[in-house]
Write an enzyme that holds these catalytic residues in place. Structure first.
Site, PDB file in Angstrom:
ATOM      1  N   LYS A  16       0.871  -1.178   0.000  1.00  0.00           N
ATOM      2  CA  LYS A  16       0.000   0.000   0.000  1.00  0.00           C
ATOM      3  C   LYS A  16       0.904   1.222   0.000  1.00  0.00           C
ATOM      4  O   LYS A  16       2.049   1.161   0.447  1.00  0.00           O
ATOM      5  CB  LYS A  16      -0.873   0.036   1.261  1.00  0.00           C
ATOM      6  CG  LYS A  16      -2.158   0.798   1.076  1.00  0.00           C
ATOM      7  CD  LYS A  16      -3.211  -0.069   0.409  1.00  0.00           C
ATOM      8  CE  LYS A  16      -4.410   0.716  -0.036  1.00  0.00           C
ATOM      9  NZ  LYS A  16      -5.498  -0.191  -0.449  1.00  0.00           N
TER      10      LYS A  16
ATOM     11  N   ASP B 214      -6.845   4.033  -4.802  1.00  0.00           N
ATOM     12  CA  ASP B 214      -7.537   3.818  -3.527  1.00  0.00           C
ATOM     13  C   ASP B 214      -8.251   5.154  -3.280  1.00  0.00           C
ATOM     14  O   ASP B 214      -8.460   5.926  -4.229  1.00  0.00           O
ATOM     15  CB  ASP B 214      -6.533   3.447  -2.418  1.00  0.00           C
ATOM     16  CG  ASP B 214      -7.214   2.938  -1.154  1.00  0.00           C
ATOM     17  OD1 ASP B 214      -7.577   1.754  -1.109  1.00  0.00           O
ATOM     18  OD2 ASP B 214      -7.416   3.716  -0.201  1.00  0.00           O
TER      19      ASP B 214
HETATM   20  O1  2IT Z   1      -7.939  -1.774  -1.215  1.00  0.00           O
HETATM   21  C1  2IT Z   1      -7.782  -2.261  -2.353  1.00  0.00           C
HETATM   22  O2  2IT Z   1      -7.839  -3.473  -2.560  1.00  0.00           O
HETATM   23  C2  2IT Z   1      -7.505  -1.350  -3.453  1.00  0.00           C
HETATM   24  N1  2IT Z   1      -7.447  -0.145  -3.236  1.00  0.00           N
HETATM   25  C3  2IT Z   1      -7.238  -1.870  -4.839  1.00  0.00           C
HETATM   26  C4  2IT Z   1      -5.806  -2.248  -4.979  1.00  0.00           C
HETATM   27  C5  2IT Z   1      -5.380  -2.675  -6.360  1.00  0.00           C
HETATM   28  O3  2IT Z   1      -4.187  -2.943  -6.498  1.00  0.00           O
HETATM   29  O4  2IT Z   1      -6.200  -2.744  -7.278  1.00  0.00           O
END
Ligand code: 2IT
Length: 447
Positions: free
Chosen positions: A124, A164
């Site tokens: 993240k 996100d």
């Molecule tokens: O919380 C999540 O799973 C997302 N924000 C998507 C992450 C992604 O790599 O598509």
């Protein structure tokens, strides 16, 4: 392994990292019994290793606003776990972003990604940059400055960011433009959530919300119920709420509330297609005000300042905005008003007291890492399309998303079925995700 002992150590080591500690506590409580039946996990110290990110990048992001003033923010990328695939997870741009928030999200992402059936590790990132009130030019300059630091930490087989909260298709476009210039390669697979003409997967924007409703359908069917004709409350009005509203309406449910930081819009007759389309306009405006819906559709939506969606009576509550957005008091109000199911679409949307209240009152509850996994799963499908230089049709992607959500439901049932026949989806999702990552870590040795 004793959850209490490990938590005491982590609390002493990371005081004040409340979201991170909350996320770890929930997973450890769920897996404790199963873990202790595997002495090989204990010997390899899997828990001690899995709660720590592999590495954290922190960087300064300096950019110039429309007034010509120099602005400085902090940027982060947390590469949490790569046991089952390259690091994968979104970027969050929000004024409240801290390392604790991104650590909780990276930790959750690791198990969520394991549930998707696809080979993706957990990560993240993001920034304390506040998109609210920013112009399109300011967003672009910020994204470019952010990528100037991030670009050599990421790659299609290394770490693949996506969107996100505060990062959607527009931001991914600006981020990719700068990445391409710096890397001098058309590495489409380095980011997901791209535009449809340059490597983005069809249905990726809808996927989190669509997947959430597919899983909700499985959960309801398993309990002998259906979504048709039910009233649904959503929170937020961003990308996730938009996809969820679209699919909920397609499946015959009535969406009676959306919300924002300013309050709630009650929509007694149910949200319409025009209103769902308008959510996109509201998001693009960067005003962050749900009241705009009531201004645009005064006959249909009634705005109340300072209230949440959980004050509106419903059958099914779908938190789809931010962590800890649904408190124990909110859970009590929902249940008192007749709510009997809560599927968390936001990451850790419910506070522990709310989850406990739901579970101890026979309310069906499912956690974010299972419910919202369709988003990152479709990112995984985008990576496959990029790696093989092809584009699948909407039908192909939707079929694969259906299969993945049904597999997630099966995994929850396998690991979460209780002696009375009901399913504890929190336990099921946590144990299923953990077992897959732990097994891979074990097989790859002490690293
Ligand atoms: O919380 C999540 O799973 C997302 N924000 C998507 C992450 C992604 O790599 O598509």
């Amino acid at each position: 392994m004793k959850t209490a002992e490990i938590m005491a150590k982590l609390q002493a080591k990371y005081p004040g990292e409340n979201e991170y500690l909350q996320a770890v506590q929930e997973v450890l409580e769920s897996i404790e019994d199963v873990y202790n039946q595997h002495p090989e996990f204990e010997k390899a110290k899997i828990v001690e290793r899995i709660v720590e990110p592999d590495r954290i990048f922190t960087f300064r992001v300096t950019w110039v606003d429309d007034k010509g003033e120099v602005q400085t923010n902090l940027g982060y990328r947390i590469q949490f776990n790569s046991a089952i695939g390259p690091y994968k997870g979104g970027l969050r741009f929000h004024k409240a972003v801290t390392p604790s928030m991104l650590k909780f999200l990276g930790f959750e992402q690791t198990f969520k990604n394991a549930l998707t059936t696809l080979p993706m590790g957990g990560a993240k990132g993001g920034s304390d940059f506040d998109p609210v009130g920013k112009s399109d030019d300011e967003i672009m300059r910020f994204c470019q400055a952010f990528m100037l630091e991030l670009w050599n930490c990421i790659g299609p087989d290394q770490d693949v960011p996506a969107g996100d909260v505060g990062v959607g298709g527009r931001e991914i476009g600006y981020l990719y433009g700068m990445y391409k210039k710096l890397a001098r390669q058309y590495n489409t697979g380095v980011l997901t959530g791209k535009g449809g003409t340059w490597g983005g997967s069809v249905l990726r924007p809808e996927a989190t919300g669509f997947g959430a409703l597919y899983l909700t359908q499985h959960i309801l069917n398993h309990a002998g119920k259906s979504i048709e004709g039910k009233t649904v409350t959503l929170s937020g009005f961003g990308n996730v709420a938009w996809g969820a509203a679209t699919k909920a309406v397609q499946l015959g449910a009535k969406v009676v509330a959306i919300s924002g930081p300013d309050g709630v819009c009650h929509i007694p007759d149910g949200i319409t297609k025009e209103m769902i389309d308008y959510m996109l306009v509201m998001r693009a405006s960067n005003r962050n005000k749900v009241e705009d819906m009531a201004v645009k559709f005064p006959d249909k939506a009634h705005f109340t300042a300072g209230k949440k969606s959980w004050s509106i009576p419903c059958d099914i509550a779908l938190p789809s905005a931010f962590q800890n957005e649904l408190s124990e008091d909110d859970a009590k109000e929902l249940v008192a008003n007749g709510c009997w199911c809560c599927c968390e679409i936001s990451n850790m949307g419910c506070q522990p007291g709310a989850i406990h209240y739901f579970q101890s009152h026979g309310i069906i509850f499912a956690p974010g890492k299972a419910v919202n996994a369709g988003g990152v799963a479709t990112s995984g499908l985008e990576m496959t399309q990029n790696a093989t230089h092809i584009s699948w049709s909407g039908q192909e992607v939707d079929d694969k998303l259906h299969y993945i959500m049904s597999s997630i439901h099966e995994q929850c049932v396998k690991f979460g079925t209780q002696p009375d026949g009901t399913v504890d989806y929190v336990k099921g999702a946590n144990i299923a995700g953990f077992m897959k990552v732990a097994q891979a870590m074990l097989e790859q040795g002490t690293i």
